[in-house]
Scaffold this motif. Structure first.
Motif, PDB file in Angstrom:
ATOM      1  N   ALA A  10      49.017  32.509  36.095  1.00 36.44           N
ATOM      2  CA  ALA A  10      48.448  33.004  37.359  1.00 36.44           C
ATOM      3  C   ALA A  10      46.965  32.423  37.934  1.00 36.44           C
ATOM      4  O   ALA A  10      46.797  32.562  39.219  1.00 36.44           O
ATOM      5  CB  ALA A  10      48.288  34.479  36.981  1.00 36.44           C
ATOM      6  N   THR A  11      46.135  32.125  36.892  1.00 36.72           N
ATOM      7  CA  THR A  11      45.082  31.446  37.330  1.00 36.72           C
ATOM      8  C   THR A  11      44.720  30.358  36.341  1.00 36.72           C
ATOM      9  O   THR A  11      45.416  29.955  35.584  1.00 36.72           O
ATOM     10  CB  THR A  11      43.769  32.549  37.262  1.00 36.72           C
ATOM     11  OG1 THR A  11      43.654  32.630  35.634  1.00 36.72           O
ATOM     12  CG2 THR A  11      43.874  33.826  37.637  1.00 36.72           C
ATOM     13  N   ARG A  43      43.596  34.715  41.415  1.00 35.99           N
ATOM     14  CA  ARG A  43      44.224  35.434  42.189  1.00 35.99           C
ATOM     15  C   ARG A  43      43.639  36.958  42.464  1.00 35.99           C
ATOM     16  O   ARG A  43      42.749  37.316  41.780  1.00 35.99           O
ATOM     17  CB  ARG A  43      45.760  35.710  41.423  1.00 35.99           C
ATOM     18  CG  ARG A  43      45.741  36.701  40.314  1.00 35.99           C
ATOM     19  CD  ARG A  43      47.120  36.863  39.753  1.00 35.99           C
ATOM     20  NE  ARG A  43      47.190  37.617  38.618  1.00 35.99           N
ATOM     21  CZ  ARG A  43      46.922  39.172  38.696  1.00 35.99           C
ATOM     22  NH1 ARG A  43      47.302  39.876  39.743  1.00 35.99           N
ATOM     23  NH2 ARG A  43      47.174  39.790  37.396  1.00 35.99           N
ATOM     24  N   GLU A  44      44.094  37.674  43.389  1.00 34.14           N
ATOM     25  CA  GLU A  44      43.444  38.923  43.674  1.00 34.14           C
ATOM     26  C   GLU A  44      43.849  39.867  42.614  1.00 34.14           C
ATOM     27  O   GLU A  44      45.004  40.030  42.146  1.00 34.14           O
ATOM     28  CB  GLU A  44      44.263  39.448  45.160  1.00 34.14           C
ATOM     29  CG  GLU A  44      43.526  40.596  45.590  1.00 34.14           C
ATOM     30  CD  GLU A  44      44.078  40.791  46.837  1.00 34.14           C
ATOM     31  OE1 GLU A  44      43.606  42.015  47.358  1.00 34.14           O
ATOM     32  OE2 GLU A  44      44.731  40.302  47.741  1.00 34.14           O
ATOM     33  N   ALA A  46      42.637  39.633  39.482  1.00 31.05           N
ATOM     34  CA  ALA A  46      42.881  39.253  38.312  1.00 31.05           C
ATOM     35  C   ALA A  46      42.177  40.125  37.163  1.00 31.05           C
ATOM     36  O   ALA A  46      41.092  40.508  37.471  1.00 31.05           O
ATOM     37  CB  ALA A  46      42.462  37.853  38.282  1.00 31.05           C
TER      38      ALA A  46
END
Length: 605
Positions: A10-11, A43-44, A46
């Motif tokens: 995701a990151t 990401r938003e 996180a």
């Protein structure tokens, strides 16, 4: 080609080869020099674990300015973080442990322990400093900070270790070793000064590898080498402001614009600086530079220099002839080897007393011009110098050991070594009288070298002096362990004679538990025989700064007790094995027997 991150990550970063399918992986494998890592922003919303993991990945990328990595930091931390100030190199990618949620209850932050085995550091001047693997323990602290919209909060890093923290595989993927060159103090030949630059564009300076290398040269020598070398250009000389790319023209000429006026670096100063640049850039595989043109701040040409003119400043000049290895036969006579052909040729007897066996020898060294040699008697008691091109009567020894008549040979004189100045070096290992000597021109009055580190519990097993006469490789035994140390040679004119010192010893193979043999193999490279803790004997190349690569291990050979490497890579490495006698290693081949019985192979030096 676009960098794509899937649901697996995701990151962080996507590690992407230059060709083939896009894959998402953790870090880079050893030797994956063509792998590119592309940073991915957080990401938003996180969670803290993702923020820390994403930042550790982003540090391994080529992202300009590390802009994406900074997005994982608080605004204040992003402004103060200086990734260029240092690099901490760990054996593997840093381990991120679970957060200690009780570490910061007042601010509701979280501290993530970061650990690993530190094997080296690189300072702001690009100098590599290895160390025996030691535990590395730091922490990354995260807090919640107001998001850009001013309403929400996002987890961000507000405290982190200084500089970059990289696993060794990622470090070697992103950086390469380059030799800068400076003049030996008061001399007309160049000395290699290895540093590390980025393989591709530098994220901080935006400079390509050629420009990085030129900038590093102009910044001056590394701190360790500085006392023994000179730089001819004026203090503060640098590239013209805004220059980030240097390329050759269709004549292979590199034009280098400097930020100084012509009257400050004209004439011989300009010529010597151009020579430094040409020899330095010769170490970069990505560019072919046949001529350097230096320009002043107004883009006026100050001087030009071609490769042929720069060659006169090299410590070992090209003579067009092959380097000859030598060895001692079972009777202690000096012999010459012809090893470059497909088939080994019968060894040739060397003219003069050393080849005749007038005094049986236990060690030998050949002067760089290959007209003279020095031999230590088999009992280690005396050092002799003789011609190896013409017959002559035996000469008296130039130096005798201070050891008692009953002493063992290993408690007497070491194997000698010649530097490029024509001076002869040897250690006397006599108990109670341990000393290091240099004999000017091999025949002059011996000089006792100042060695503040040579105490009675320290013993010099062997030594090799570099062709430039500025560095010395020493095998030193202390507390039952033999290590490889590189010392800096400093010379000063005294009242009655020259004062010579060997100072500031640096470990060159700290990961090896013991080292048994060493040889110079070029301006800043060594061939080393040793073993790591719990491992088997290895023969490998090392830089004088202690840096290495897994690809530089030579084929295995049992029972090696001596090794000799040429200055040019086109000639074979020669070794002495208790099992196989004298053997050679041609480039791209395996070890081949040359002489069934023989000891101490040497190349000139």
């Amino acid at each position: 080609m676009l960098a794509v991150c899937g649901g697996l990550l995701a990151t962080g970063c996507a590690t992407m080869p230059d060709s083939g399918e896009v894959q998402v992986v953790r870090g880079a494998g050893a030797g994956d020099s063509q792998v590119r890592v592309y940073a991915v922003a957080p990401r938003e919303n996180a969670v803290p674990d993702e923020i820390v993991d994403g930042f550790l990945e982003a540090m391994t990328s080529d992202d300009p300015g590390f802009a994406t990595a900074r997005k994982y930091l608080t605004r204040q931390a992003a402004e103060s973080w200086k990734p260029e100030q240092s690099i901490t190199v760990l054996a593997t990618a840093p381990d991120r442990e679970p957060a200690d949620r009780n570490a910061d209850p007042e601010n509701q932050g979280r501290a993530y322990p970061i650990s690993g085995r530190k094997v080296a550091t690189v300072d702001a001047r690009h100098a590599y400093q290895p160390n025996r693997p030691v535990e590395y323990a730091q922490a990354i602290h995260v807090v919640q900070e107001a998001a850009a919209n001013g309403k929400d909060k996002e987890w961000r890093i507000d405290s982190l270790p200084p500089g970059l923290v990289l696993g060794e595989a990622d470090f070697l993927r992103n950086y390469r070793s380059v030799n800068k060159y400076y003049f030996a103090s008061g001399e007309d030949w160049l000395v290699a000064d290895p540093v590390y630059i980025r393989q591709r564009q530098d994220p901080v300076t935006r400079m390509d590898p050629v420009t990085q290398t030129v900038k590093a040269l102009l910044e001056g020598p590394t701190h360790w080498l500085r006392p023994a070398v000179d730089s001819p250009f004026p203090t503060g000389t640098g590239l013209k402001h805004g220059v980030t790319s240097l390329t050759t023209d269709d004549q292979s000429t590199l034009k280098v614009p400097l930020d100084v006026k012509a009257d400050r670096f004209g004439g011989e100063v300009c010529r010597r600086l151009a020579a430094q640049l040409l020899v330095t850039l010769g170490d970069l595989p990505s560019v072919q530079v046949d001529q350097v043109e230096l320009q002043d701040v107004e883009n006026n040409v100050v001087c030009r220099l071609g490769k042929g003119q720069a060659a006169e400043f090299e410590a070992v000049r090209e003579t067009g002839r092959e380097e000859t290895p030598y060895f001692l036969d079972e009777a202690g006579r000096m012999k010459a080897l012809a090893t470059s052909g497909k088939e080994a040729v019968r060894p040739a007897e060397v003219p003069g007393p050393l080849g005749k066996g007038t005094v049986p020898l236990g060690a030998v060294a050949v002067a760089r011009g290959e007209t003279r040699a020095a031999g230590v008697s088999k009992d280690g008691a005396a050092l002799y110098v003789s011609s190896i091109t013409t017959e002559q009567e035996p000469l008296p020894p130039v130096l005798k050991s201070a050891a008692a008549p009953s002493a063992a040979s290993e408690d007497r004189l070491s194997q000698p070594s010649w530097d490029g100045r024509g001076d002869l070096w040897v250690a006397d290992r006599a108990p109670g009288h341990r000393r290091l000597f240099v004999v000017p021109d091999g025949t002059g009055k011996r000089i006792e070298v100042r060695t503040p580190w040579l105490t009675e519990d320290t013993r010099v097993e062997s030594l090799r002096v570099s062709a430039d006469g500025v560095r010395i490789a020493l095998l030193i035994t202390r507390d039952g362990r033999t290590t490889l140390q590189i010392g800096r040679i400093e010379r000063q004119d005294g009242t009655d004679e020259q004062v010579v010192s060997v100072v500031d010893l640096q470990a060159a193979a700290p990961r090896m538990e013991s080292v048994s043999a060493v040889s110079w193999a070029g301006p800043s490279r060594l061939v080393v025989v040793g073993r790591e803790a719990g491992g088997v004997q290895q023969i490998r190349y090392l830089q004088t700064d202690g840096s290495t690569s897994a690809t530089l291990v030579l084929p295995g050979l049992n029972g090696v007790n001596a090794v000799a490497a040429p200055h040019k890579e086109t000639e074979p490495v020669v070794a002495a094995s208790g099992n196989d006698g004298i053997v050679r290693l041609m480039p791209g081949a395996n070890w081949q027997p040359v002489v069934k019985s023989g000891t101490v192979p040497v190349y000139p030096g």
